[in-house]
Design a protein around this motif. Sequence first.
Motif, PDB file in Angstrom:
ATOM      1  N   PRO A 122       0.803  -1.233   0.000  1.00 26.60           N
ATOM      2  CA  PRO A 122       0.000   0.000   0.000  1.00 26.60           C
ATOM      3  C   PRO A 122       0.833   1.280   0.000  1.00 26.60           C
ATOM      4  O   PRO A 122       0.456   2.260  -0.651  1.00 26.60           O
ATOM      5  CB  PRO A 122      -0.837  -0.128   1.280  1.00 26.60           C
ATOM      6  N   ILE A 123       1.939   1.286   0.730  1.00 27.49           N
ATOM      7  CA  ILE A 123       2.752   2.503   0.808  1.00 27.49           C
ATOM      8  C   ILE A 123       3.431   2.773  -0.533  1.00 27.49           C
ATOM      9  O   ILE A 123       3.372   3.886  -1.069  1.00 27.49           O
ATOM     10  CB  ILE A 123       3.796   2.376   1.933  1.00 27.49           C
ATOM     11  N   ILE A 128       3.986   5.846  -5.620  1.00 32.50           N
ATOM     12  CA  ILE A 128       4.119   5.747  -7.077  1.00 32.50           C
ATOM     13  C   ILE A 128       2.967   6.468  -7.772  1.00 32.50           C
ATOM     14  O   ILE A 128       3.149   7.108  -8.816  1.00 32.50           O
ATOM     15  CB  ILE A 128       4.175   4.263  -7.508  1.00 32.50           C
ATOM     16  N   ALA A 129       1.782   6.399  -7.186  1.00 32.72           N
ATOM     17  CA  ALA A 129       0.614   7.051  -7.779  1.00 32.72           C
ATOM     18  C   ALA A 129       0.610   8.556  -7.560  1.00 32.72           C
ATOM     19  O   ALA A 129      -0.265   9.257  -8.088  1.00 32.72           O
ATOM     20  CB  ALA A 129      -0.658   6.438  -7.202  1.00 32.72           C
ATOM     21  N   GLY A 130       1.552   9.060  -6.772  1.00 31.43           N
ATOM     22  CA  GLY A 130       1.610  10.506  -6.536  1.00 31.43           C
ATOM     23  C   GLY A 130       0.569  10.993  -5.546  1.00 31.43           C
ATOM     24  O   GLY A 130       0.221  12.181  -5.528  1.00 31.43           O
ATOM     25  N   GLU A 131       0.090  10.098  -4.674  1.00 33.80           N
ATOM     26  CA  GLU A 131      -0.889  10.509  -3.667  1.00 33.80           C
ATOM     27  C   GLU A 131      -0.251  11.554  -2.738  1.00 33.80           C
ATOM     28  O   GLU A 131       0.941  11.493  -2.426  1.00 33.80           O
ATOM     29  CB  GLU A 131      -1.342   9.300  -2.833  1.00 33.80           C
ATOM     30  N   VAL A 132      -1.062  12.480  -2.275  1.00 32.34           N
ATOM     31  CA  VAL A 132      -0.560  13.513  -1.361  1.00 32.34           C
ATOM     32  C   VAL A 132      -0.934  13.204   0.082  1.00 32.34           C
ATOM     33  O   VAL A 132      -0.534  13.926   0.999  1.00 32.34           O
ATOM     34  CB  VAL A 132      -1.097  14.907  -1.750  1.00 32.34           C
ATOM     35  N   GLU A 133      -1.722  12.143   0.293  1.00 32.96           N
ATOM     36  CA  GLU A 133      -2.106  11.765   1.644  1.00 32.96           C
ATOM     37  C   GLU A 133      -2.208  10.242   1.729  1.00 32.96           C
ATOM     38  O   GLU A 133      -2.641   9.581   0.789  1.00 32.96           O
ATOM     39  CB  GLU A 133      -3.452  12.380   2.020  1.00 32.96           C
ATOM     40  N   THR A 134      -1.807   9.705   2.860  1.00 33.11           N
ATOM     41  CA  THR A 134      -2.008   8.287   3.137  1.00 33.11           C
ATOM     42  C   THR A 134      -2.360   8.155   4.605  1.00 33.11           C
ATOM     43  O   THR A 134      -2.779   9.132   5.235  1.00 33.11           O
ATOM     44  CB  THR A 134      -0.763   7.461   2.769  1.00 33.11           C
ATOM     45  N   GLY A 135      -2.215   6.971   5.147  1.00 38.72           N
ATOM     46  CA  GLY A 135      -2.545   6.810   6.559  1.00 38.72           C
ATOM     47  C   GLY A 135      -2.405   5.372   6.987  1.00 38.72           C
ATOM     48  O   GLY A 135      -1.863   4.532   6.263  1.00 38.72           O
ATOM     49  N   ILE A 158       1.807  13.024   2.376  1.00 40.63           N
ATOM     50  CA  ILE A 158       3.022  12.488   1.749  1.00 40.63           C
ATOM     51  C   ILE A 158       3.750  13.664   1.114  1.00 40.63           C
ATOM     52  O   ILE A 158       3.204  14.343   0.235  1.00 40.63           O
ATOM     53  CB  ILE A 158       2.697  11.439   0.669  1.00 40.63           C
ATOM     54  N   GLY A 159       4.963  13.939   1.551  1.00 39.43           N
ATOM     55  CA  GLY A 159       5.753  15.027   0.985  1.00 39.43           C
ATOM     56  C   GLY A 159       6.144  14.737  -0.458  1.00 39.43           C
ATOM     57  O   GLY A 159       6.276  13.575  -0.856  1.00 39.43           O
ATOM     58  N   THR A 160       6.343  15.788  -1.232  1.00 38.97           N
ATOM     59  CA  THR A 160       6.613  15.615  -2.664  1.00 38.97           C
ATOM     60  C   THR A 160       7.941  14.909  -2.937  1.00 38.97           C
ATOM     61  O   THR A 160       8.146  14.383  -4.030  1.00 38.97           O
ATOM     62  CB  THR A 160       6.614  16.970  -3.382  1.00 38.97           C
ATOM     63  N   ASP A 161       8.854  14.934  -1.964  1.00 38.42           N
ATOM     64  CA  ASP A 161      10.141  14.258  -2.158  1.00 38.42           C
ATOM     65  C   ASP A 161      10.330  13.073  -1.210  1.00 38.42           C
ATOM     66  O   ASP A 161      11.415  12.479  -1.163  1.00 38.42           O
ATOM     67  CB  ASP A 161      11.296  15.253  -1.962  1.00 38.42           C
ATOM     68  N   ASP A 215      10.308   3.692 -17.736  1.00 35.00           N
ATOM     69  CA  ASP A 215       9.876   3.948 -19.105  1.00 35.00           C
ATOM     70  C   ASP A 215       9.971   5.447 -19.311  1.00 35.00           C
ATOM     71  O   ASP A 215       9.127   6.209 -18.843  1.00 35.00           O
ATOM     72  CB  ASP A 215       8.443   3.460 -19.290  1.00 35.00           C
ATOM     73  N   TRP A 216      11.001   5.860 -20.008  1.00 35.28           N
ATOM     74  CA  TRP A 216      11.284   7.300 -20.124  1.00 35.28           C
ATOM     75  C   TRP A 216      10.224   8.053 -20.911  1.00 35.28           C
ATOM     76  O   TRP A 216      10.251   9.283 -20.946  1.00 35.28           O
ATOM     77  CB  TRP A 216      12.667   7.502 -20.746  1.00 35.28           C
ATOM     78  N   ALA A 217       9.310   7.342 -21.535  1.00 31.43           N
ATOM     79  CA  ALA A 217       8.224   8.024 -22.249  1.00 31.43           C
ATOM     80  C   ALA A 217       7.160   8.568 -21.296  1.00 31.43           C
ATOM     81  O   ALA A 217       6.298   9.349 -21.705  1.00 31.43           O
ATOM     82  CB  ALA A 217       7.576   7.068 -23.255  1.00 31.43           C
ATOM     83  N   LEU A 218       7.234   8.167 -20.015  1.00 31.25           N
ATOM     84  CA  LEU A 218       6.284   8.693 -19.027  1.00 31.25           C
ATOM     85  C   LEU A 218       6.614  10.141 -18.699  1.00 31.25           C
ATOM     86  O   LEU A 218       7.762  10.576 -18.848  1.00 31.25           O
ATOM     87  CB  LEU A 218       6.339   7.855 -17.751  1.00 31.25           C
ATOM     88  N   PRO A 219       5.636  10.909 -18.223  1.00 33.66           N
ATOM     89  CA  PRO A 219       5.922  12.278 -17.771  1.00 33.66           C
ATOM     90  C   PRO A 219       6.948  12.268 -16.638  1.00 33.66           C
ATOM     91  O   PRO A 219       7.028  11.318 -15.853  1.00 33.66           O
ATOM     92  CB  PRO A 219       4.557  12.774 -17.289  1.00 33.66           C
ATOM     93  N   ALA A 220       7.703  13.368 -16.530  1.00 33.39           N
ATOM     94  CA  ALA A 220       8.772  13.435 -15.529  1.00 33.39           C
ATOM     95  C   ALA A 220       8.228  13.255 -14.108  1.00 33.39           C
ATOM     96  O   ALA A 220       8.880  12.632 -13.264  1.00 33.39           O
ATOM     97  CB  ALA A 220       9.503  14.771 -15.654  1.00 33.39           C
ATOM     98  N   ILE A 221       7.046  13.783 -13.823  1.00 37.07           N
ATOM     99  CA  ILE A 221       6.510  13.650 -12.461  1.00 37.07           C
ATOM    100  C   ILE A 221       6.229  12.181 -12.143  1.00 37.07           C
ATOM    101  O   ILE A 221       6.436  11.738 -11.010  1.00 37.07           O
ATOM    102  CB  ILE A 221       5.230  14.519 -12.287  1.00 37.07           C
ATOM    103  N   ASP A 222       5.786  11.416 -13.133  1.00 42.53           N
ATOM    104  CA  ASP A 222       5.550   9.980 -12.904  1.00 42.53           C
ATOM    105  C   ASP A 222       6.870   9.245 -12.657  1.00 42.53           C
ATOM    106  O   ASP A 222       6.956   8.344 -11.820  1.00 42.53           O
ATOM    107  CB  ASP A 222       4.835   9.357 -14.097  1.00 42.53           C
ATOM    108  N   LEU A 223       7.906   9.625 -13.389  1.00 37.30           N
ATOM    109  CA  LEU A 223       9.217   9.002 -13.175  1.00 37.30           C
ATOM    110  C   LEU A 223       9.747   9.330 -11.780  1.00 37.30           C
ATOM    111  O   LEU A 223      10.289   8.457 -11.079  1.00 37.30           O
ATOM    112  CB  LEU A 223      10.202   9.473 -14.242  1.00 37.30           C
ATOM    113  N   HIS A 224       9.586  10.587 -11.377  1.00 32.89           N
ATOM    114  CA  HIS A 224      10.029  11.001 -10.037  1.00 32.89           C
ATOM    115  C   HIS A 224       9.286  10.204  -8.955  1.00 32.89           C
ATOM    116  O   HIS A 224       9.894   9.753  -7.967  1.00 32.89           O
ATOM    117  CB  HIS A 224       9.776  12.500  -9.879  1.00 32.89           C
ATOM    118  N   ASN A 225       7.982  10.033  -9.135  1.00 32.21           N
ATOM    119  CA  ASN A 225       7.198   9.270  -8.163  1.00 32.21           C
ATOM    120  C   ASN A 225       7.646   7.806  -8.107  1.00 32.21           C
ATOM    121  O   ASN A 225       7.635   7.179  -7.044  1.00 32.21           O
ATOM    122  CB  ASN A 225       5.710   9.346  -8.491  1.00 32.21           C
TER     123      ASN A 225
END
Length: 319
Positions: A122-123, A128-135, A158-161, A215-225
């Motif tokens: 779950p974490i 990976i999905a870029g969620e901003v909150e979990t628990g 969830i902090g951005t980094d 997969d480098w064809a993904l958006p940069a934010i998805d790669l970062h996540n």
Amino acid sequence: MVRLRLAFLGTPAFAAAALDRLLGSPHEVVGVVTQPDRPRGRGQRSSFSPVKALAAGAGLPVLQPERLKAPEFHEAFRALNAELAVVAAYGRIIPDEVIATPRLGMINIHASILPEYRGAAPIHRAVIAGEVETGVSIMRVVRELDAGPVFAVARRPIGTDETSIDVEQALARAGADLCVEVIDAIAAGTAVETPQDHARATYAPRLTREEGWLDWALPAIDLHNRVRGLQPWPLAQGVLAGQRLLFLRSAVARPPYRARPGEVLAAGGDDFLVAAGDGALRLVDVQPEGRRVMTAREFLAGRPVVPGARFEPPLRTLP
């Protein structure tokens, strides 16, 4: 306060945090169930799980069944005479007859806001999905995976980094505290169980080795996540000029010009910039295969990279 006799089922560090908190609670931990010792580390030597190490240090009885359905395990578990069992990241489906053994049943510490992200990872899936909150949720264990009624939930951003490791450590502490609150309420007869809305359920399956390849064809934010979420295993990675690199820390950047996904846009000093499908990924900390983790500057100083070089396509077969 009524003092309950507890059995504990768990294996990794996330679970050890809960066991440690229970040992300091008014309740009595009468036995621990954890997975059998496994080869760990580079030398593949057999070693204790974090939960077994803590339990052994506390002098607790430890059960390590290969099969939870084995009659000899069930007999040993019943002999603990636990009134309630607490499960945290044990790592296996628990049979009905084991669930039903403690007279007050079993509760589970699950690292998501149920019914979202049921399952084994779950974490990682949330990061990976870029969620901003979990628990973390404390629920009753039932036959269906992570589908039991919920006693309590603690939320956190969830902090951005933040990486999965950061989030897991925070949720381990939060889950341990919340678990004791729920046990106190169960002991006092004041606990309230709220059924989950199964129609809203989502699932978080285990990670696979192949998911590490970006997969480098993904958006940069998805790669970062993915760089954040694939830690500590399998780690985001790619191959550049025949060398495999693991990516430990990254940032999203604006590309200086358009290029093919996976193409190195800049490689000098602290700049290690790779084109993504949308934007660019800045590699901050990397680990060349077989070597230590290093900053981009350290890596580029020892192995010059030419802008225009390109990371190879994903889905290579890992050794």
